[in-house]
Design a protein around this motif. Structure first.
Motif, PDB file in Angstrom:
ATOM      1  N   GLN A  60       0.828  -1.203   0.000  1.00 50.89           N
ATOM      2  CA  GLN A  60       0.000   0.000   0.000  1.00 50.89           C
ATOM      3  C   GLN A  60       0.860   1.249   0.000  1.00 50.89           C
ATOM      4  O   GLN A  60       0.538   2.239  -0.661  1.00 50.89           O
ATOM      5  CB  GLN A  60      -0.955   0.016   1.204  1.00 50.89           C
ATOM      6  CG  GLN A  60      -1.948   1.158   1.162  1.00 50.89           C
ATOM      7  CD  GLN A  60      -2.881   1.060  -0.040  1.00 50.89           C
ATOM      8  OE1 GLN A  60      -3.534   0.037  -0.240  1.00 50.89           O
ATOM      9  NE2 GLN A  60      -2.953   2.116  -0.847  1.00 50.89           N
TER      10      GLN A  60
ATOM     11  N   SER B 146       1.964   1.728  -3.491  1.00 56.83           N
ATOM     12  CA  SER B 146       0.834   2.168  -4.296  1.00 56.83           C
ATOM     13  C   SER B 146       0.536   3.649  -4.067  1.00 56.83           C
ATOM     14  O   SER B 146       0.305   4.408  -5.017  1.00 56.83           O
ATOM     15  CB  SER B 146      -0.405   1.321  -3.977  1.00 56.83           C
ATOM     16  OG  SER B 146      -1.499   1.689  -4.790  1.00 56.83           O
TER      17      SER B 146
ATOM     18  N   TYR C 217      -3.313  -0.500  -7.545  1.00 59.43           N
ATOM     19  CA  TYR C 217      -1.955  -0.197  -7.999  1.00 59.43           C
ATOM     20  C   TYR C 217      -1.893  -0.173  -9.531  1.00 59.43           C
ATOM     21  O   TYR C 217      -1.298   0.739 -10.122  1.00 59.43           O
ATOM     22  CB  TYR C 217      -0.954  -1.211  -7.451  1.00 59.43           C
ATOM     23  CG  TYR C 217       0.469  -0.869  -7.796  1.00 59.43           C
ATOM     24  CD1 TYR C 217       1.251  -0.153  -6.901  1.00 59.43           C
ATOM     25  CD2 TYR C 217       1.033  -1.242  -9.011  1.00 59.43           C
ATOM     26  CE1 TYR C 217       2.559   0.188  -7.210  1.00 59.43           C
ATOM     27  CE2 TYR C 217       2.335  -0.910  -9.334  1.00 59.43           C
ATOM     28  CZ  TYR C 217       3.097  -0.204  -8.431  1.00 59.43           C
ATOM     29  OH  TYR C 217       4.389   0.131  -8.744  1.00 59.43           O
TER      30      TYR C 217
END
Length: 187
Positions: free
Chosen positions: A34, A37, A76
């Motif tokens: 994350q 991303s 992503y």
């Protein structure tokens, strides 16, 4: 002037890829994925060297369409496709996926892009970043250190003619012993 950042996963002994371009040593977690991303989502322009471009462009354009794609992978992949990209290479003839190809001098083009307006630029690929590093163009380093010694391979940092003084601006621990250290170049 635009800010130029460079961040990659790195082994404790300083390599972004083990011998044979092996990337299998990284410690994965949802939290770290994350973070990557979000970093892509905050990038105004991504700069790629050929090798990393070939790796990324062979997977991410359609990763969200693969069976079992998780919400994180879907997010992503969309972010990766959306960010404008510049690919630096003298050996390929075309690129796709919201990218343009530069076959000339990378340092000259990066300097030109950096002098313009726009959001943060992120440089991807140790060889391309090494050229920018040697020319004093990188403003921030995000070193994502994984708890492994690989003994050789492609280094994160290039050999320099002069010291580059840095200020620590962030540290963060991720699951599995992965540690982010983020530094800004002291000018």
């Amino acid at each position: 002037m635009r800010k130029l950042t460079f961040g990659m996963s790195v082994s404790v002994d300083g390599y972004v890829a083990a011998p044979g371009d092996d990337l299998g040593w990284g410690v994965q977690s949802d939290e770290l994925f994350q973070w990557w991303s979000d970093r892509v989502g905050a990038t105004g322009l991504a700069l790629y060297g050929r090798r990393l471009w070939e790796t990324m462009s062979s997977h991410w354009p359609t990763a969200d369409q693969q069976p079992g794609a998780t919400p994180a992978v879907i997010e992503y992949a969309g972010r990766w496709r959306d960010v404008p990209k510049v690919v630096f290479s003298s050996t390929i003839s075309e690129v796709g996926w919201n990218a343009r190809l530069v076959t000339g001098d990378a340092v000259t083009e990066i300097s030109r892009l950096k002098a313009g307006d726009g959001g943060t630029m992120d440089i991807a690929g140790a060889t391309l970043a090494g050229a920018a590093m040697r020319n004093g163009l990188i403003d921030e380093y995000a070193v994502v250190t994984h708890p492994v010694l690989v003994g050789g391979g492609k280094p994160f940092f290039t050999a320099l003619d002069n010291w580059v003084n840095l200020n620590l601006v962030e540290t963060r621990a991720f699951p599995g012993g992965v540690v982010l250290t983020r530094y800004e170049t002291r000018r």
